[in-house]
Design an enzyme around this catalytic site. Sequence first.
Site, short mmCIF file in Angstrom:
data_model
loop_
_atom_site.label_atom_id
_atom_site.label_comp_id
_atom_site.label_asym_id
_atom_site.label_seq_id
_atom_site.Cartn_x
_atom_site.Cartn_y
_atom_site.Cartn_z
N HIS A 89 0.61 -1.27 -0.23
CA HIS A 89 0.41 0.44 -0.24
C HIS A 89 0.99 1.14 -0.17
CE1 HIS A 89 -3.41 2.72 1.22
NE2 HIS A 89 -3.08 2.95 1.76
N GLU A 90 1.53 1.60 1.21
CA GLU A 90 2.68 2.14 1.27
C GLU A 90 3.54 2.95 -0.41
OE1 GLU A 90 1.61 5.00 2.89
OE2 GLU A 90 0.16 2.85 4.13
N HIS B 294 1.91 4.70 -3.07
CA HIS B 294 1.52 5.89 -2.49
C HIS B 294 2.83 6.51 -3.12
CE1 HIS B 294 -2.15 6.35 -1.05
NE2 HIS B 294 -1.32 5.66 0.58
N HIS C 269 3.84 6.82 -6.47
CA HIS C 269 3.34 7.50 -7.30
C HIS C 269 4.02 8.83 -7.38
CE1 HIS C 269 -1.35 9.05 -7.14
NE2 HIS C 269 -1.00 10.28 -8.33
#
Length: 600
Positions: free
Chosen positions: A386-387, A390, A393
């Site tokens: 998940h991180e 981020h 991105h």
Amino acid sequence: MSDNRSHLDEKYTWDLTTIFPTDESWEEAYEDLSNDLEKAKEYVGHLLDSAGTLLEITKAELSAERRLEKIYVYSHMKNDQDTRVAKYQEYHAKSLSLYAKCNQLYAFYQPEFMEISEDVLSAFMAEEPELEDYRHFFDKLLKKKAHILSQTEEELLAGASEIFSAAGETFSILDNADLVFPSVMDDDGQLIELTHGNFIRLMESKNRQVRKEAYEAMYATYEQFQHTYAKTLQTNVKVQNFTANRRKYKSAREKSLAANFIPENVYDTLLETVNKHLPLLHRYMRLRQSVLGLDDLKMYDIYTPLSKADMAFTYEEALQKAEQVLTIFGKDYSDRVRRAFTERWIDVHINKGKRSGAYSGGSYDTNAFMLLNWQDTLDNLYTLVHETGHSLHSTFTRESQPYVYGDYSIFLAEVASTTNENILTETLLREVADDKSRFAILNHYLDDFRGTVFRQTQFAEFEHAIHQADQRGEVLTSDFLSSLYADLNEKYYGLDQEDNPEIQYEWARIPHFYYNYYVYQYATGFAAASYLADKIVHGSQEDKERYLDYLKAGNSDYALKVIEKAGVDMTQPDYLEAAFKVFEERLVELENLVEKGSYL
């Protein structure tokens, strides 16, 4: 018990010397910017003197923000790694003060810019071609014209920003540095100190007594401080309603969503669609109760995995699995993942005083750092993926866009992270053949969906309700907040609040209620990610390329347009309905495995 930071192996800590090599160099940068900001006083009244002054002053403001972000990132991450250290508490406070100073000195910019006419702006653009780089930036400012105040009023609000953020800062210090939880028994029968970092691990225990004791200890502590937490939350809500009113918005929600040009019906559609599908969550709760063999399901029973399969991962195993899964995006993506995993972008382990939870951070001129509080669980593998979503991105955006567009809308932030999670689920389900492992992955997916779509929407409903209550003049006492929260929790989970009295205090421990209408985006983001992940796994190369283009777009266009180019229309409920369809399909598969008994 978590170690002091000095005991940690350096390779598991983030390397903040890549931002500033020493604390002294941070102090130098801080002083230099503080002095340079004074030049802004010379710009007042001159923004629209010519095309040249518009370009010069726009560049000067953005340059100041860029330097300030780097200063802030260093101070807040230094503070987060051990919130007990007074030096970094001071650095963090000084950074916030510098933000207030910068905002105050450049408060003239928007009011002066709003005086420009379309004809003059067009003439300036023709005269100074470099202004074309800022066309979308200017366009966004002009769309907010009705909500920009006079220069004096803007200076007042900017000068008060440090005061306005005090409630959230007070919450953070109380929650992370001052709050002390009692000791509880762990799975090995050892007495350990309860912390934010180990609470969820204890909630995932197979031993119901361990879960019960940790749960009751956690909320007994919050009950003890409920009135203080109510005051900090009430103050934050009042600040949001006050500033929304001053800026001529109907509500704090309208103001918050307008920052990303999101219409309020996106929020309402989320609440309506999720509420319509609450029977699915109740059905999953009944299945959970059945599998656990309980007469009465409690709130402390909803986190423990239903599977008996061992899906634990060490940190090193998780890195390897994450790298493997994320190769689906191609070499450019994988190369950057490797950098993140090997160049100390990640602060891995729990230590005394460390901020709880996990996040991805950094600024335009730094690495996209990640904070974790690692436990050897399947859930933590998902957190890593998940991180990393981020951080990738952020990395693609910063590499592809100039500073003015080198960030992305908060509304789109959770799409990249949860797309990675959904791809991990798809990959794991494709890899496993035995029912026991399949059961474990399905269980994790349903729990993740519960925690991200249902739970965050519950938070969003609570958050909107308390802002509306304050607007009506109601006082947000701890009794009011606890009663409202208990009612919502009962509606969402279908569990009697009289059987779960402790959960009424959960509102007190949620830091996101100080992020001002942030939480709904976890739910919308996860649902959009569910659709995109399906396209990436089962679609064409073009689908992957469109997704990577979304990662690179940053703020170069409006958020809804950016995600629409990737293939999702978030103004309609279709993407939510598609997500609930996947949830129900996987719930049915889990129910069938339970009926067969093959998960045992």
